[in-house]
Scaffold this motif. Structure first.
Motif, PDB file in Angstrom:
ATOM      1  N   PHE A  27      18.689  40.415  17.023  1.00 38.67           N
ATOM      2  CA  PHE A  27      17.764  41.473  17.431  1.00 38.67           C
ATOM      3  C   PHE A  27      17.429  41.389  18.915  1.00 38.67           C
ATOM      4  O   PHE A  27      17.448  40.302  19.515  1.00 38.67           O
ATOM      5  CB  PHE A  27      16.481  41.404  16.604  1.00 38.67           C
ATOM      6  CG  PHE A  27      16.650  41.876  15.182  1.00 38.67           C
ATOM      7  CD1 PHE A  27      17.198  41.034  14.219  1.00 38.67           C
ATOM      8  CD2 PHE A  27      16.289  43.156  14.811  1.00 38.67           C
ATOM      9  CE1 PHE A  27      17.368  41.458  12.904  1.00 38.67           C
ATOM     10  CE2 PHE A  27      16.453  43.600  13.509  1.00 38.67           C
ATOM     11  CZ  PHE A  27      17.001  42.737  12.553  1.00 38.67           C
ATOM     12  N   ALA A  28      17.109  42.559  19.483  1.00 36.61           N
ATOM     13  CA  ALA A  28      16.648  42.612  20.872  1.00 36.61           C
ATOM     14  C   ALA A  28      15.272  41.964  20.977  1.00 36.61           C
ATOM     15  O   ALA A  28      14.532  41.853  19.996  1.00 36.61           O
ATOM     16  CB  ALA A  28      16.589  44.062  21.344  1.00 36.61           C
ATOM     17  N   LYS A  29      14.937  41.554  22.189  1.00 38.20           N
ATOM     18  CA  LYS A  29      13.672  40.843  22.376  1.00 38.20           C
ATOM     19  C   LYS A  29      12.468  41.768  22.218  1.00 38.20           C
ATOM     20  O   LYS A  29      11.400  41.323  21.787  1.00 38.20           O
ATOM     21  CB  LYS A  29      13.647  40.188  23.760  1.00 38.20           C
ATOM     22  CG  LYS A  29      14.676  39.083  23.919  1.00 38.20           C
ATOM     23  CD  LYS A  29      14.579  38.454  25.300  1.00 38.20           C
ATOM     24  CE  LYS A  29      15.606  37.332  25.447  1.00 38.20           C
ATOM     25  NZ  LYS A  29      15.531  36.699  26.794  1.00 38.20           N
ATOM     26  N   SER A  30      12.604  43.028  22.570  1.00 32.75           N
ATOM     27  CA  SER A  30      11.475  43.962  22.514  1.00 32.75           C
ATOM     28  C   SER A  30      11.765  45.065  21.502  1.00 32.75           C
ATOM     29  O   SER A  30      12.839  45.115  20.896  1.00 32.75           O
ATOM     30  CB  SER A  30      11.220  44.563  23.895  1.00 32.75           C
ATOM     31  OG  SER A  30      12.386  45.234  24.364  1.00 32.75           O
TER      32      SER A  30
ATOM     33  N   GLY B 146      12.703  45.600  13.760  1.00 33.52           N
ATOM     34  CA  GLY B 146      13.170  45.404  15.135  1.00 33.52           C
ATOM     35  C   GLY B 146      14.425  46.211  15.408  1.00 33.52           C
ATOM     36  O   GLY B 146      15.025  46.806  14.503  1.00 33.52           O
ATOM     37  N   ARG B 147      14.806  46.226  16.665  1.00 34.47           N
ATOM     38  CA  ARG B 147      16.014  46.949  17.081  1.00 34.47           C
ATOM     39  C   ARG B 147      17.144  45.946  17.274  1.00 34.47           C
ATOM     40  O   ARG B 147      16.975  44.916  17.934  1.00 34.47           O
ATOM     41  CB  ARG B 147      15.761  47.704  18.385  1.00 34.47           C
ATOM     42  CG  ARG B 147      16.941  48.587  18.820  1.00 34.47           C
ATOM     43  CD  ARG B 147      16.595  49.346  20.090  1.00 34.47           C
ATOM     44  NE  ARG B 147      15.487  50.259  19.862  1.00 34.47           N
ATOM     45  CZ  ARG B 147      15.633  51.485  19.349  1.00 34.47           C
ATOM     46  NH1 ARG B 147      16.828  51.930  19.013  1.00 34.47           N
ATOM     47  NH2 ARG B 147      14.581  52.259  19.187  1.00 34.47           N
TER      48      ARG B 147
ATOM     49  N   ARG C 234      22.135  52.593  10.965  1.00 33.74           N
ATOM     50  CA  ARG C 234      20.914  52.504  11.765  1.00 33.74           C
ATOM     51  C   ARG C 234      21.046  51.365  12.781  1.00 33.74           C
ATOM     52  O   ARG C 234      21.901  50.487  12.657  1.00 33.74           O
ATOM     53  CB  ARG C 234      19.694  52.254  10.865  1.00 33.74           C
ATOM     54  CG  ARG C 234      19.538  53.246   9.723  1.00 33.74           C
ATOM     55  CD  ARG C 234      18.319  52.905   8.885  1.00 33.74           C
ATOM     56  NE  ARG C 234      18.238  53.726   7.682  1.00 33.74           N
ATOM     57  CZ  ARG C 234      17.732  54.949   7.638  1.00 33.74           C
ATOM     58  NH1 ARG C 234      17.261  55.489   8.754  1.00 33.74           N
ATOM     59  NH2 ARG C 234      17.699  55.626   6.507  1.00 33.74           N
ATOM     60  N   ASP C 235      20.150  51.404  13.768  1.00 32.17           N
ATOM     61  CA  ASP C 235      20.043  50.279  14.703  1.00 32.17           C
ATOM     62  C   ASP C 235      18.669  49.620  14.641  1.00 32.17           C
ATOM     63  O   ASP C 235      18.380  48.699  15.404  1.00 32.17           O
ATOM     64  CB  ASP C 235      20.364  50.724  16.133  1.00 32.17           C
ATOM     65  CG  ASP C 235      19.410  51.782  16.643  1.00 32.17           C
ATOM     66  OD1 ASP C 235      19.532  52.171  17.803  1.00 32.17           O
ATOM     67  OD2 ASP C 235      18.545  52.228  15.864  1.00 32.17           O
ATOM     68  N   THR C 236      17.778  50.120  13.737  1.00 34.66           N
ATOM     69  CA  THR C 236      16.489  49.467  13.504  1.00 34.66           C
ATOM     70  C   THR C 236      16.399  49.102  12.030  1.00 34.66           C
ATOM     71  O   THR C 236      16.756  49.918  11.158  1.00 34.66           O
ATOM     72  CB  THR C 236      15.319  50.399  13.876  1.00 34.66           C
ATOM     73  OG1 THR C 236      15.432  51.627  13.145  1.00 34.66           O
ATOM     74  CG2 THR C 236      15.301  50.684  15.362  1.00 34.66           C
ATOM     75  N   VAL C 237      15.901  47.898  11.748  1.00 35.57           N
ATOM     76  CA  VAL C 237      15.858  47.406  10.374  1.00 35.57           C
ATOM     77  C   VAL C 237      14.959  46.187  10.324  1.00 35.57           C
ATOM     78  O   VAL C 237      14.624  45.591  11.366  1.00 35.57           O
ATOM     79  CB  VAL C 237      17.290  47.065   9.891  1.00 35.57           C
ATOM     80  CG1 VAL C 237      17.806  45.826  10.594  1.00 35.57           C
ATOM     81  CG2 VAL C 237      17.354  46.894   8.381  1.00 35.57           C
ATOM     82  N   ARG C 238      14.577  45.805   9.118  1.00 39.67           N
ATOM     83  CA  ARG C 238      13.816  44.560   8.951  1.00 39.67           C
ATOM     84  C   ARG C 238      14.691  43.373   9.313  1.00 39.67           C
ATOM     85  O   ARG C 238      15.865  43.319   8.924  1.00 39.67           O
ATOM     86  CB  ARG C 238      13.373  44.389   7.498  1.00 39.67           C
ATOM     87  CG  ARG C 238      12.212  45.235   7.060  1.00 39.67           C
ATOM     88  CD  ARG C 238      11.792  44.872   5.641  1.00 39.67           C
ATOM     89  NE  ARG C 238      12.811  45.193   4.659  1.00 39.67           N
ATOM     90  CZ  ARG C 238      13.413  44.299   3.891  1.00 39.67           C
ATOM     91  NH1 ARG C 238      13.139  43.017   4.018  1.00 39.67           N
ATOM     92  NH2 ARG C 238      14.298  44.677   2.989  1.00 39.67           N
TER      93      ARG C 238
END
Length: 693
Positions: free
Chosen positions: A38-41, A79-80, A161-165
């Motif tokens: 995951f990305a940091k932000s 997160g992304r 998707r690019d956002t997920v748990r």
């Protein structure tokens, strides 16, 4: 269903659970895997109703995990994913959900993409399939769209998707955490971290979108002249890894100067704008900070300044001995091409030029000549054509060593060697440059082999230029050096020269003489042609790499045993055949064989001896031991008689032929570690050099 090495999804009897003792260590390792994925932000929280909790601020993953550890936390964090990663969210319960998950993982496994399947925890069959798609995101989107059409589902049931748990977060409604199917322990998690890091190193990198502010015009990155991919110089690789600045000359030690110098090193090392940007994004925080904060500035002010400045740089120089050997190699290649049909010459020239250029780049006399590597070097798509070209070069321009290829070791290949030429002096300051070593198809913007041959000949001619007849002769488009160009051949040559001139690679004066030229690297047409040619070259590289991966995955565990058994059977058959002959028959065959060998040229003799020595080495017989045993089998008188006869034969040879024999003997001794006897020892058992000093 069965598990594969790429985490193909399985239908489990129940969600993976661990004992309390093992759980703590595994979930700590999973948190590290989340940091990698995951990305940091970009983190936020969702409640049981699947709505975002605006009042919960999550600056990073560690803060989110601390919130999840709170006793009354009934939420999940989202997160992304990092660039290069995507997740297929399958919200279809039951066997059909598992079937779709396996379709996705099988598709990824066929393309050697990293995957990880995690039951979402909502219901049996609902799954998240993480995929390191890299540049294949569009292909994955097409796959998922096809699955939806086949089953009649909407995006709410199957989507990319690019956002997920993250893996560490529980389900928003059930509050249960479920491990991915293959993560059975800490070691398994560590293996996945290593595989994912390797996959992400070649993934595309994208900057986050800027919010607000004025619209700035787009900047198009110039396409650099393709170069062989080489490692970065140590001072720059150290800077990228540790942030420790190298020492630069001059008074200006500003950050921009360092980033300009580092980008220059990246271009010279063969990087494209995409691969260079990937390195910048992964660099140490103290390295390339200005560029990393503004990709547009880096492309427009740094990259687009470096590309034209390095456009015409030449390669490294080589030592005089290797330069002389290369000159001889180019001369032998020209001689060999005249002996071949006109239709075969472009392919043999391309393979020979690629090998000689590789020898120049690596600075050694012997280099690997894997057929698939030569495909990517020359742009020849048919591997049989490359193999036939190697046969035409073997023994005429250099030696193709077949014994260096071991079928039990897929990382080995044939090797090509040129011989040193100690009697030749280097006639030019920079030998490789005089031949303008083979420029690949994507470097010459997709030109075919015959056009690339013409362009190379014009570059060698330099400012003198060539008329059509001289150009046809120099490019060996006619049958013999004294032949005349036919009318149809003249028309074909004219069309090819017009194509070269239209692309900016050649110019013609009013006198009819042609000269090499360079297209404007900043012109839109040139950039477009380069991009298309590089894309075609990358397609060929992908095809070759896929074939190579398939070959290397083949099971060869029993090959050494079967090979040894076959060699033993052949040896026994040969021995039985030889033992079945009488002494007179053996002597007659040996005499005929010696006469046939003596009629061969020094090069052909060396090739024959090398083939025999390689076969004996395969059977476990050392050439050095065999030579020593042969010498010691003779008495001193027999040795003296043979030495005198050989000395008389040697001095009757012409001087040039004597040099060729000595060169061939030296090469054979060096290749097979046959020691040379020293004069003054008793007995001086060496027939190679008796009387030749």
């Amino acid at each position: 269903m069965t598990t594969t090495t790429r985490n193909v999804a399985l239908k489990p009897s129940r969600a993976k659970s661990l004992s309390p003792t093992a759980a703590a260590g595994v979930w700590d390792a999973v948190a590290v895997l989340d940091q990698t994925m995951f990305a940091k932000s970009g983190w936020f929280a969702i409640g049981p109703d699947n709505k975002r909790l605006a009042g919960v601020v999550i600056p990073n993953l560690d803060a989110g995990l601390r919130i999840l550890d709170e006793p009354d936390a009934h939420l999940a964090i989202v997160g992304r994913l990092r660039p290069g990663l995507a997740v297929v969210d399958i919200d279809v319960p039951g066997d059909r959900g598992w079937l779709i998950a396996e379709q996705v993982t099988s598709w990824a496994a066929q393309r050697d993409l990293w995957t990880l399947s995690r039951p979402s925890g909502g219901a049996d069959g609902r799954t998240h399939v993480f995929v390191a798609v890299g540049r294949r995101l569009d292909d994955l989107l097409d796959l998922v769209a096809g699955i939806r059409r086949h089953h009649g589902y909407g995006k709410n049931l199957v989507d990319v998707r690019d956002t997920v748990r993250p893996l560490s977060s529980p389900h928003r409604a059930t509050g249960r955490r479920t491990l991915p199917l293959t993560l059975t322990g800490v070691q398994a998690v560590r293996v996945q971290i290593g595989l994912l890091e390797a996959a992400l190193r070649i993934a595309p990198t994208k900057l986050p979108r800027r919010r607000g502010g004025r619209n700035r015009p787009q900047v198009t990155a110039l396409v650099p002249r393709p170069r062989p991919k080489t490692p970065l110089p140590s001072q720059w690789s150290t800077w990228f890894l540790t942030g420790e600045r190298p020492v630069l000359r001059g008074d200006d030690q500003s950050r921009s100067v360092y980033e300009l110098a580092a980008t220059t090193a990246l271009v010279r090392a063969g990087h494209t704008v995409d691969t260079a940007w990937d390195l910048i994004m992964r660099a140490h925080p103290d390295a390339m900070g200005r560029a990393r904060s503004d990709q547009r500035w880096w492309v427009g002010r740094i990259w687009n300044t470096v590309v034209p400045a390095t456009e015409h740089e030449s390669g490294p120089k080589v030592d005089d001995a290797l330069a002389a050997a290369l000159e001889t190699g180019w001369d032998l290649l020209d001689e060999r091409l005249w002996q071949l049909p006109v239709s075969a010459r472009p392919f043999v020239w391309a393979v020979g030029a690629a090998l000689l250029d590789r020898i120049r780049r690596e600075g050694v006399y012997q280099v690997p000549c894997a057929e698939r590597c030569l495909q990517t070097d020359t742009g020849i798509r048919d591997r049989t054509t490359v193999r036939n070209a190697l046969r035409q070069l073997d023994g005429f321009v250099g030696i193709v060593h077949h014994e260096t290829f071991d079928k039990a070791n897929p990382l080995t290949s044939f090797e090509f060697e040129i011989l040193p030429d100690p009697d030749r002096e280097v006639s030019i300051d920079h030998p490789p440059g005089s031949h303008n070593p083979l420029q690949t198809s994507h470097e010459l913007h997709g030109l075919d082999l015959r056009s690339r041959r013409l362009r190379t000949v014009l570059a060698i001619a330099g400012q003198e230029g060539l008329d059509a007849d001289a150009l046809a002769r120099a490019a060996q488009l006619i049958q013999t050096p004294t032949s005349q160009l036919t009318e149809s051949g003249r028309r074909t040559l004219r069309r090819r020269l017009e194509d070269l001139a239209g692309a900016g690679w050649a110019t013609c004066e009013s006198s009819g003489r042609w000269y090499a030229s360079e297209p404007d690297p900043n012109a839109e047409a040139t950039q477009h042609a380069r991009s298309e040619a590089i894309a075609a070259h990358n397609e060929l590289v992908d095809k070759v790499n896929a074939e190579r991966d398939d070959y290397r995955r083949m099971n060869r565990c029993d090959y050494p045993l079967r090979r040894a058994a076959a060699i033993e059977r052949d040896h026994a058959r040969y021995k039985a055949w030889w033992d079945g002959m009488s002494s007179a028959q053996r002597a007659e065959r040996a005499e005929k064989g010696a006469e046939a060998f003596a009629r061969l040229s020094p090069t052909d003799q060396m090739r024959s001896k090398h083939a025999w020595a390689a076969a004996r080495a395969t059977a476990g017989v050392s050439e050095a031991d065999r030579h020593a045993a042969w010498l010691t089998s003779m008495t001193v008188d027999e040795l003296a008689s043979r030495a005198a006869a050989r000395a008389a034969w040697y001095w009757d040879l012409p001087p040039q032929l004597r040099r060729e024999y000595v060169q061939a003997w030296d090469a054979h001794r060096a290749r097979h570690h046959v020691p040379r006897a020293h004069l003054g020892l008793e007995p001086a058992r060496d027939l190679f050099y008796v009387g030749a000093a």
